[in-house]
Design an enzyme around this catalytic site. Structure first.
Site, PDB file in Angstrom:
ATOM      1  N   HIS A  91       0.572  -1.293  -0.180  1.00 46.01           N
ATOM      2  CA  HIS A  91       0.287  -0.139   0.007  1.00 46.01           C
ATOM      3  C   HIS A  91       0.751   1.340   0.565  1.00 46.01           C
ATOM      4  O   HIS A  91       1.948   1.205   0.717  1.00 46.01           O
ATOM      5  CB  HIS A  91      -0.688  -0.368   1.126  1.00 46.01           C
ATOM      6  CG  HIS A  91      -2.471   1.071   1.275  1.00 46.01           C
ATOM      7  ND1 HIS A  91      -1.602   2.265   1.514  1.00 46.01           N
ATOM      8  CD2 HIS A  91      -3.072   0.932   0.651  1.00 46.01           C
ATOM      9  CE1 HIS A  91      -2.871   3.260   1.134  1.00 46.01           C
ATOM     10  NE2 HIS A  91      -3.780   2.041   0.388  1.00 46.01           N
ATOM     11  N   SER A 202      -9.748   7.772  -3.452  1.00 41.29           N
ATOM     12  CA  SER A 202     -11.206   8.397  -3.183  1.00 41.29           C
ATOM     13  C   SER A 202     -12.695   7.979  -3.796  1.00 41.29           C
ATOM     14  O   SER A 202     -13.082   8.533  -4.711  1.00 41.29           O
ATOM     15  CB  SER A 202     -11.160   9.602  -3.668  1.00 41.29           C
ATOM     16  OG  SER A 202     -10.294  10.483  -3.114  1.00 41.29           O
TER      17      SER A 202
HETATM   18  P1  13P Z   1      -9.951   6.618   0.444  1.00 45.94           P
HETATM   19  O1  13P Z   1     -10.897   5.523  -0.734  1.00 45.94           O
HETATM   20  O2  13P Z   1      -9.846   7.005   1.559  1.00 45.94           O
HETATM   21  O3  13P Z   1      -8.544   7.188  -0.527  1.00 45.94           O
HETATM   22  O4  13P Z   1      -8.257   5.171   0.353  1.00 45.94           O
HETATM   23  C1  13P Z   1      -7.727   4.373  -0.610  1.00 45.94           C
HETATM   24  C2  13P Z   1      -7.462   3.514  -0.411  1.00 45.94           C
HETATM   25  O5  13P Z   1      -5.905   4.332   0.689  1.00 45.94           O
HETATM   26  C3  13P Z   1      -7.106   2.609  -0.533  1.00 45.94           C
HETATM   27  O6  13P Z   1      -6.133   1.929   0.320  1.00 45.94           O
END
Ligand code: 13P
Length: 242
Positions: A91, A202
């Protein structure tokens, strides 16, 4: 398709219990997998609470050694011991804030697959990479070793998450997602690899349907919008009839 909730460093056991209580009412479209990835402290409880529901519980990361002096880390055997059969790896928050490199992500992937944990492997460029026209070069660097070794491994799923779109409320446009997923798909095909690709960054109930309708997008890896049961259900609803 897959809706995977990355819960990052959110939720206490009380909040987790509430989510699973509400999730009993989830209406999951046919052929859709629901995954949540809570913190290590919650893995065992989440696996217990997920029994009899349609939700699978993944870890957020996995160390490359089987055991040892690695404070703060979790091994594949420990993840399995908590009842999980899969994990996220690579990640961008791990890469950005905890100095994980392509090399350590690769080693983590190797260890997870050796233990037969399913893996959602995350890749994505930073804003400066995109602005300098380096998106594809960065993705290629993140992908090249793992593709070589795991090309025919159906227990690896890729998640494309442009770092500039994570937690910022800035979603990549449909064109940006389509173009980058297409590039990744053709790169994988050139390497005889048929992994499925999720989009993350997002993702919200109001944009997921359009993104998930793209042929190259096999679902979403979702942060903020996956935390509450109602919003998770709204994401699932976006996949009805796709
Ligand atoms: P958001 O959906 O809060 O932007 O986070 C995305 C994410 O990092 C999923 O691993």
């Amino acid at each position: 398709m897959i809706v995977a909730g990355n819960w990052k460093m959110f939720k206490t056991s009380k909040e987790l219990k509430e989510f699973f209580r509400l999730s009993k009412e989830f209406k999951v479209p046919t052929n859709v997998r629901c995954i949540v990835a809570p913190s290590p402290t919650l893995l065992t409880l989440a696996n217990q609470l997920s029994e009899g529901t349609s939700i699978e519980v993944f870890a957020q990361n996995c160390h490359w050694e089987e055991q040892g002096a690695f404070t703060g880390e979790t091994s594949a055997a420990q993840i399995l011991d908590c009842g999980s059969k899969g994990t996220l790896i690579g990640h961008s928050e791990r890469r950005q804030y905890f100095a994980e490199s392509n090399e350590t992500c690769f080693k983590r992937l190797q260890a997870a697959r050796k233990a037969d944990l399913e893996v959602i492997f995350c890749v994505g460029e930073q804003l400066k990479d995109r602005e300098q026209g380096k998106t594809e070069a960065v993705l290629e660097e993140q992908l090249k070793d793992i593709v070589k070794e795991f090309r025919s491994d159906s227990k690896v799923t890729l998640a494309y998450e442009p770092v500039w779109a994570i937690g910022t409320g800035v979603t990549a446009t449909v064109e940006q997602v389509r173009d980058t997923h297409n590039w990744i798909r053709s790169y994988l095909e050139k390497n005889d690899c048929a992994w499925k690709i999720l989009y993350g960054g997002s993702v919200k109930p109001n944009n997921f349907k359009e993104l998930a309708s793209l042929p190259e997008v096999f679902g979403g890896l979702v942060g903020g919008a996956s935390l509450e049961a109602a919003s998770f259900q709204a994401l699932l609803d976006c996949l009805t009839d796709l």
